[in-house]
Design an enzyme around this catalytic site. Structure first.
Site, PDB file in Angstrom:
ATOM      1  N   HIS A 160      52.885  75.882  83.996  1.00 54.71           N
ATOM      2  CA  HIS A 160      52.466  74.564  84.491  1.00 54.71           C
ATOM      3  C   HIS A 160      51.465  74.686  85.656  1.00 54.71           C
ATOM      4  O   HIS A 160      51.840  75.046  86.770  1.00 54.71           O
ATOM      5  CB  HIS A 160      53.722  73.796  84.942  1.00 54.71           C
ATOM      6  CG  HIS A 160      53.483  72.376  85.308  1.00 54.71           C
ATOM      7  ND1 HIS A 160      53.672  71.328  84.427  1.00 54.71           N
ATOM      8  CD2 HIS A 160      53.045  71.803  86.456  1.00 54.71           C
ATOM      9  CE1 HIS A 160      53.377  70.189  85.024  1.00 54.71           C
ATOM     10  NE2 HIS A 160      52.996  70.446  86.266  1.00 54.71           N
ATOM     11  N   GLU A 179      60.877  64.055  89.657  1.00 58.14           N
ATOM     12  CA  GLU A 179      60.403  65.003  90.666  1.00 58.14           C
ATOM     13  C   GLU A 179      60.932  64.620  92.054  1.00 58.14           C
ATOM     14  O   GLU A 179      61.324  65.479  92.824  1.00 58.14           O
ATOM     15  CB  GLU A 179      58.864  65.003  90.632  1.00 58.14           C
ATOM     16  CG  GLU A 179      58.197  65.914  91.633  1.00 58.14           C
ATOM     17  CD  GLU A 179      56.688  66.002  91.419  1.00 58.14           C
ATOM     18  OE1 GLU A 179      56.163  65.258  90.564  1.00 58.14           O
ATOM     19  OE2 GLU A 179      56.043  66.809  92.110  1.00 58.14           O
TER      20      GLU A 179
HETATM   21 FE   FE2 Z   1      52.468  69.085  87.851  1.00 56.48          FE
END
Ligand code: FE2
Ligand code: BEZ
Length: 404
Positions: A62, A211
């Site tokens: 990522h 997140e």
């Molecule tokens: Fe990201």
């Protein structure tokens, strides 16, 4: 044919010593060097320095290359001020990020042992660089857009990018893929269409998920710091989806979810049941004040990734592993180091369907070779010493060709 010999080779059976690998673009044989020389008399012998360890090429699942020029523009410390600063500086950052800068970052990744990376692409700007770098690139075309009014237009643009990445020359080693930006930023209708595209074409699929605490609050109650953010930038007051609806959208196709720091045990168990996995970005989570993913309790496979320079100070996967060792101080360091090596080799290869990530006959000849300062005193510490002592790798092979 080439033959390479190092002090240690990391194989599915652990570290083996006094062995060599015969390879073309794939691994052909693993045996004693003398036996291989007899079997393949024409092979070119590659000598390595003493105290070297050969690993499968590292995989960074990522990365956002488009934000490679960020140094001090984006605000670190807490997620919402960071996201505000992304909106404020996005045009400047993406505009100033040219191919040379992105290629330098691909090379920096190679010097940290990365032979394959997942590029999360919002605009498609990095496709040319990803085609040029010798690395394999899982090119994650990202879908974003919560406003139903613009959804069709944004989906159309996304599909154009998907098609462009699908028609790259095979020699570019681009693997087309789909990324969903996040639950808060993608309208459920286009989200489902994009998941179906991934499923239909068997493309790797990823999504940012839970997140920050602010994201959780917004998706659960339509409250918190996201409320003023959406009011200010999008003139909306309510989230377009909720946590369950978002998770259910991926029920029939295994997805690599990035972060999930704020997911509950129940949610993580649900993801595990559906065959999903997690990309864990320790430094990004720390720099944006998102918290710590409890990897000791995770029931699903995880990879370690750097995220982009929008939330990091380097794209070195070895820097990331060192940070991970510090962040997860509760976990005994030696088994954690071994798990981290798997989290950037065999685990991402399995998740993303790559024929790499293990030193085995038939696998792609992607190798990362590191040199330890001295011969390890105890074999079960090789992973730890590799992570702690390696700032740059000593050699790297992709598809059988030396690139570092
Ligand atoms: Fe990201
Ligand atoms: C949106 O399109 O809804 C969006 C984009 C970026 C951040 C947040 C939301």
């Amino acid at each position: 044919m080439k033959i390479i010999t190092t002090n240690y080779i990391y194989t599915p059976k652990g570290f083996i010593s006094n062995k060599a690998i015969a390879f073309t673009d794939t691994i052909q044989d693993i045996d004693n060097v003398d036996s291989l020389k007899i079997k393949y008399p024409e092979a070119k012998i590659i000598a390595t320095n003493p105290n070297t360890v050969l690993y499968p090429g590292f995989i960074n699942t990522h990365v956002h290359l488009e934000f490679s020029t960020n140094k001090t523009s984006l605000k670190y410390g807490s997620f919402m001020p960071w996201l505000d600063s992304v909106i404020e500086h996005r045009e400047d950052l993406v505009g100033s990020c040219n191919n040379d800068i992105m290629m330098q970052e691909c090379q920096a990744m190679m010097r940290s042992g990365v032979t394959t990376f997942g590029a999360i692409s919002s605009f498609g700007n990095e496709l040319e660089v990803c085609e040029k770098t010798p690395q394999r690139v899982i090119f994650f075309n990202e879908l974003i857009g919560s406003n139903a009014q613009y959804a069709d237009m944004l989906y159309g643009d996304f599909m154009e990018r998907v098609k462009a990445s699908m028609s790259c020359d095979k020699s570019s080693r681009i693997i087309p893929a789909v990324a969903i930006h996040s639950p808060y930023s993608v309208h459920p209708i286009i989200l489902q269409k994009a998941v179906n595209v991934a499923k239909e074409h068997k493309l790797p699929l990823s999504a940012h998920f839970l997140e920050s605490q602010a994201e959780r609050e917004w998706l659960e109650d339509g409250k918190g710091e996201f409320k003023s953010f959406f009011k200010k930038f999008f003139n909306t007051q309510t989230p377009v989806t909720n946590i369950k609806e978002f998770m259910y959208a991926f029920d029939t196709y295994p997805t690599h979810f990035t972060h999930a720091v704020q997911a509950t045990q129940e949610e993580l168990e649900y993801l595990a049941k559906k065959g999903h996995s997690i990309a864990h970005c320790p430094r990004s989570n720390r720099y944006l004040g998102c918290g710590r993913l409890d990897i000791e309790d995770l029931k699903l496979p995880f990879t370690i990734a750097t995220d982009g320079l929008s939330s990091n100070d380097s794209l070195s996967i070895l820097d990331e592993l060192r940070a991970g060792l510090m962040m997860h101080h509760q976990i005994p360091i030696e088994p954690l180091a071994s798990k981290f090596i798997d989290s950037i080799t065999s685990t991402p290869a399995d998740i993303l369907g790559l024929n790499s990530g293990r030193i085995e006959v038939g696998k792609l000849a992607d190798f990362t070779i590191i040199e330890l300062p001295e011969i390890p005193k105890r074999e079960d510490e090789i992973a730890l010493w590799s992570i702690l002592h390696t700032k740059e790798v000593s050699a790297l092979f992709i598809n059988g060709k030396q690139e570092v």
